[in-house]
Design a protein around this motif. Structure first.
Motif, PDB file in Angstrom:
ATOM      1  N   VAL A 179      27.938  -0.570   7.671  1.00 25.89           N
ATOM      2  CA  VAL A 179      28.686  -0.008   6.623  1.00 25.89           C
ATOM      3  C   VAL A 179      28.785   1.742   6.948  1.00 25.89           C
ATOM      4  CG1 VAL A 179      28.444  -1.678   5.042  1.00 25.89           C
ATOM      5  CG2 VAL A 179      26.888   0.243   4.917  1.00 25.89           C
ATOM      6  N   ARG A 180      29.797   2.343   6.471  1.00 25.72           N
ATOM      7  CA  ARG A 180      29.916   3.568   6.615  1.00 25.72           C
ATOM      8  C   ARG A 180      29.579   4.499   5.529  1.00 25.72           C
ATOM      9  NH1 ARG A 180      36.151   2.530   8.347  1.00 25.72           N
ATOM     10  NH2 ARG A 180      35.814   0.993   6.845  1.00 25.72           N
ATOM     11  N   ASP A 181      29.354   3.865   4.390  1.00 25.96           N
ATOM     12  CA  ASP A 181      29.074   4.846   3.336  1.00 25.96           C
ATOM     13  C   ASP A 181      28.152   4.050   2.365  1.00 25.96           C
ATOM     14  OD1 ASP A 181      28.789   6.667   1.125  1.00 25.96           O
ATOM     15  OD2 ASP A 181      31.202   6.333   0.744  1.00 25.96           O
ATOM     16  N   THR A 182      27.140   4.339   2.044  1.00 29.43           N
ATOM     17  CA  THR A 182      26.069   3.671   1.086  1.00 29.43           C
ATOM     18  C   THR A 182      25.964   4.278  -0.153  1.00 29.43           C
ATOM     19  OG1 THR A 182      24.403   4.967   1.830  1.00 29.43           O
ATOM     20  CG2 THR A 182      24.706   3.087   3.109  1.00 29.43           C
ATOM     21  N   GLN A 183      26.473   5.522  -0.347  1.00 28.60           N
ATOM     22  CA  GLN A 183      26.293   6.157  -1.770  1.00 28.60           C
ATOM     23  C   GLN A 183      27.385   6.188  -2.716  1.00 28.60           C
ATOM     24  OE1 GLN A 183      23.206   6.358   0.134  1.00 28.60           O
ATOM     25  NE2 GLN A 183      23.115   7.938  -1.548  1.00 28.60           N
ATOM     26  N   THR A 184      28.428   5.538  -2.408  1.00 29.12           N
ATOM     27  CA  THR A 184      29.584   5.664  -3.296  1.00 29.12           C
ATOM     28  C   THR A 184      29.227   4.762  -4.583  1.00 29.12           C
ATOM     29  OG1 THR A 184      31.212   6.068  -1.603  1.00 29.12           O
ATOM     30  CG2 THR A 184      31.920   4.945  -3.921  1.00 29.12           C
ATOM     31  N   GLY A 185      29.385   5.163  -5.959  1.00 27.03           N
ATOM     32  CA  GLY A 185      28.746   4.670  -7.045  1.00 27.03           C
ATOM     33  C   GLY A 185      29.631   3.495  -7.712  1.00 27.03           C
ATOM     34  N   ILE A 186      30.153   2.807  -7.010  1.00 25.06           N
ATOM     35  CA  ILE A 186      30.763   1.300  -7.330  1.00 25.06           C
ATOM     36  C   ILE A 186      30.588   0.283  -6.558  1.00 25.06           C
ATOM     37  CG2 ILE A 186      33.090   2.306  -6.475  1.00 25.06           C
ATOM     38  CD1 ILE A 186      34.321   0.729  -8.968  1.00 25.06           C
ATOM     39  N   LYS A 187      29.852  -0.718  -6.727  1.00 23.24           N
ATOM     40  CA  LYS A 187      29.384  -1.773  -5.993  1.00 23.24           C
ATOM     41  C   LYS A 187      29.387  -2.945  -6.507  1.00 23.24           C
ATOM     42  CE  LYS A 187      26.245   0.922  -3.013  1.00 23.24           C
ATOM     43  NZ  LYS A 187      26.394   2.199  -3.525  1.00 23.24           N
ATOM     44  N   LEU A 188      30.015  -4.175  -6.126  1.00 24.02           N
ATOM     45  CA  LEU A 188      30.265  -5.518  -6.692  1.00 24.02           C
ATOM     46  C   LEU A 188      29.312  -6.524  -5.902  1.00 24.02           C
ATOM     47  CD1 LEU A 188      31.584  -7.428  -8.844  1.00 24.02           C
ATOM     48  CD2 LEU A 188      33.256  -7.839  -7.261  1.00 24.02           C
ATOM     49  N   PHE A 189      28.380  -7.009  -6.714  1.00 21.51           N
ATOM     50  CA  PHE A 189      27.592  -8.197  -6.012  1.00 21.51           C
ATOM     51  C   PHE A 189      27.603  -9.473  -6.646  1.00 21.51           C
ATOM     52  CE2 PHE A 189      25.522  -3.976  -5.298  1.00 21.51           C
ATOM     53  CZ  PHE A 189      24.870  -3.880  -3.890  1.00 21.51           C
ATOM     54  N   LYS A 190      27.478 -10.354  -5.946  1.00 17.10           N
ATOM     55  CA  LYS A 190      26.992 -11.767  -6.443  1.00 17.10           C
ATOM     56  C   LYS A 190      25.576 -11.557  -6.807  1.00 17.10           C
ATOM     57  CE  LYS A 190      30.304 -14.231  -3.535  1.00 17.10           C
ATOM     58  NZ  LYS A 190      30.437 -15.600  -2.364  1.00 17.10           N
ATOM     59  N   ARG A 191      25.277 -12.475  -7.833  1.00 12.81           N
ATOM     60  CA  ARG A 191      23.882 -12.170  -8.522  1.00 12.81           C
ATOM     61  C   ARG A 191      22.472 -12.393  -7.564  1.00 12.81           C
ATOM     62  NH1 ARG A 191      22.250 -11.380 -13.475  1.00 12.81           N
ATOM     63  NH2 ARG A 191      20.273 -11.490 -14.050  1.00 12.81           N
TER      64      ARG A 191
END
Length: 271
Positions: A179-191
């Motif tokens: 990935v190119r950017d790890t720091q952006t503060g919006i992320k969606l995960f499956k549990r």
């Protein structure tokens, strides 16, 4: 059949929400928001998030007061009394964003988890596009990326772009994270990815996002990137030399823990 006994027609599904509805079905989206000293903004931010999702999909807002020293907790507690979808969590001492997100996840109940910065510099409606990407790609996690060519982040200063490029090169070389950017503060995960990753984390101050994504990727979960729109609150701060040193130190610690001492895999499954 009389008019009184006729079934009510099913209201049409808003196309913008259709992907989220399909993936959640009768399950729940947990929106985990860390907040620190946001007394003036947190009520409005919680109202904005609540109004966005209310009546669209099943959701809960897990708002974590990360040891605030102003009246953030009082505002959160009052909002929780007004909106049942809000689940407040209070940390007496400041544990940093990573610690707050970890505690918020532990309090969550959803099949899908949205990690969202409490200041709402990143508008939460963007998660609808994340659900679209998750459905189309089969990804287990979709993360916002400032480096995505379709992202709209306004006047992103050259020193921030340079810092991001250098950090991306370091991460790619040492960690191999795709990935190119790890720091952006919006992320969606499956549990499931978070259930595996969070118990193994050391929760470093600056490398929390990197460690989390590194663990998710290491386990074989698929990560996709999404363009984002960013509304910065004020001017972009210059990254200080001391901060750069700490970022590099934490990044090297993730590298050392992952491929060298195999720390993460030494911990058994917890679920």
């Amino acid at each position: 059949m009389s008019q009184a006994t006729q079934a009510r027609p099913t209201p049409p599904i808003d196309p913008e929400w259709s992907s989220a509805k399909r993936q959640l079905s009768d399950k729940l989206l947990s929106i985990v928001m860390p907040a620190h000293n946001l007394a003036d903004a947190i009520t409005g931010n919680l109202r904005h998030v609540h109004d966005l999702f209310h009546g669209k999909i099943p959701f809960e807002i897990v708002i974590v007061d990360d040891g605030s020293t102003d009246k953030t907790w009082e505002a959160i507690d009052k909002a929780a009394g007004e909106w049942p979808t809000i689940r407040p969590v209070r940390l007496v001492k400041n544990r940093g964003k990573g610690g707050a997100l970890k505690r918020g996840f532990e309090a969550s109940r959803g099949s899908h988890i949205l990690l969202l910065d409490g200041d709402l510099e990143l508008p939460p409606h963007q998660v609808l596009g994340f659900f679209d990407i998750m459905e189309k790609t089969g990804a287990d996690a979709v993360i916002g990326s400032k480096m995505h060519p379709e992202s709209m982040i306004g006047d992103y200063p050259w020193h921030r772009r340079l810092t991001s490029l250098v950090y991306y090169s370091l991460v790619k070389t040492l960690i191999g994270l795709p990935v190119r950017d790890t720091q952006t503060g919006i992320k969606l995960f499956k549990r499931a990815p978070l259930e595996w990753a969070f118990p193994r984390m050391l929760v470093k101050q600056f490398a929390f996002d990197l460690e989390l994504l590194s663990l998710v990727n290491e386990k074989g979960y698929r990560i996709a990137e999404s363009p984002i729109t960013l509304h910065p609150q004020g001017r972009w701060a210059v990254v200080k030399p001391g901060t750069v040193r700490q970022i590099v130190t934490d990044t090297l610690a993730v590298f050392y823990s992952r491929p060298i001492i195999k720390y993460y895999h030494a911990i058994g499954d917890t679920h």
